[in-house]
Design a protein around this motif. Structure first.
Motif, mmCIF file in Angstrom:
data_model
loop_
_atom_site.group_PDB
_atom_site.id
_atom_site.type_symbol
_atom_site.label_atom_id
_atom_site.label_comp_id
_atom_site.label_asym_id
_atom_site.label_seq_id
_atom_site.Cartn_x
_atom_site.Cartn_y
_atom_site.Cartn_z
ATOM 1 N N SER A 178 40.277 45.497 37.088
ATOM 2 C CA SER A 178 41.493 44.493 36.775
ATOM 3 C C SER A 178 40.761 43.021 36.327
ATOM 4 N N ALA A 179 39.480 42.778 36.903
ATOM 5 C CA ALA A 179 38.775 41.703 36.512
ATOM 6 C C ALA A 179 38.182 41.551 35.206
ATOM 7 N N ASP A 232 38.136 39.272 41.620
ATOM 8 C CA ASP A 232 39.262 38.984 41.110
ATOM 9 C C ASP A 232 40.344 38.204 42.050
#
Length: 285
Positions: A208-209, A238
């Motif tokens: 996700s980051a 994140d």
């Protein structure tokens, strides 16, 4: 205020009074004017007032005084008073008492968890799961909100939340990670959450980051002793992720879980609350 249909209210009444109150009819007392007040023998957070008021109106009883949902009521205090015909008061008596003592129990247990969580972490909310008694979701949602919490999930149509069972049919966690951008693209107006253990949570945070990934992670059954370090690692990877702790959270440990820095606590605990000890007094008007 949660919407509850007239048909639902009628159903509550019909369950206890399908035709007539036979006892009041036999005794011939039905038309006598009277007054009834509800009181509690235990300290509690009140819930169910709006439902009870509508039941009373359907049965021709008029509320004289009424406390509000979410209000703390001390043991021995009256919190709801109505006037009406004796037959109507008896028809309303038990169904309304059942609403009050069951929903107030849930609200009271919920408030205990909310207070504990907020004392440790004011930004951590208590969220109740969909593991409630079938057929009672509307009432229990009223009670949970009266206690200061929010529904975690009102049904499968509401939230995209991926469990291990889904991944079994999808082809496994690795395939899910590979196809995250395509999956996320389908969630046009919805956020994508995944239940994960510590190892998978770190993988999801890294994805996700660096690219399109999940919006939040539900950390299932991670012990308090391990959760704070895990939350710190995930935030470092994140900081945008929403983190929810779930599994075995109750009034006794809610504060400890909230102190780990999660955004929310998903719990079923309020639904197992023991009914509050409540009763009524009736008198002639």
């Amino acid at each position: 205020m949660l919407r509850i249909s007239d048909a639902r209210i009628d159903g509550f009444i019909a369950e206890d009074v399908p035709y007539i109150d036979l006892t009041s009819e036999i005794l011939g007392i039905g038309d006598q004017p009277g007054e009834m007040e509800y009181f509690t023998r235990e300290d509690c957070v009140l819930a169910g007032t709006d439902v009870v008021r509508r039941i009373m109106e359907k049965l021709g009883c008029d509320a004289v005084t009424a406390a509000s949902d979410g209000q703390r009521i001390e043991a021995g205090k009256a919190f709801f008073t109505v006037r009406g015909r004796a037959g109507d008061l008896h028809a309303a008596w038990k169904v309304c008492l059942n609403v009050f003592d069951h929903l107030s129990a849930v609200a009271t247990k919920t408030r205990a968890m909310v207070d504990a969580a907020h004392a440790a972490n004011p930004r951590c909310e208590v969220l109740t799961t969909r593991k409630s008694m079938p057929g009672a979701k509307d009432l229990l949602t009223c009670a949970v909100m009266a206690g200061g919490a929010f529904p975690h999930r009102l049904g499968l149509s509401e939230t995209v939340l991926v469990f291990e069972h889904h991944l079994t049919f999808f082809g496994g966690f690795e395939r899910f990670v590979d196809e995250l951008p395509a999956i996320k693209a389908k969630c046009i107006e919805k956020k994508l959450f995944v239940e994960a253990d510590a190892e998978r949570a770190i993988t999801l945070a890294r994805v996700s980051a660096n690219s399109i990934g999940v919006d939040g992670i539900q950390l299932d059954k991670v012990p308090v002793a391990e959760l704070q370090e895990l939350v710190s690692r995930l935030r470092a990877i994140d900081p945008r992720l929403t983190l929810i702790a779930a599994g075995g959270i109750n009034p006794q440990n809610a504060g400890a879980y909230a102190a780990c820095g999660v955004d929310g606590l998903a719990t079923t605990a309020p639904f197992t609350a023991k009914p509050i000890d409540m009763s009524v007094r009736m008198r002639r008007a």
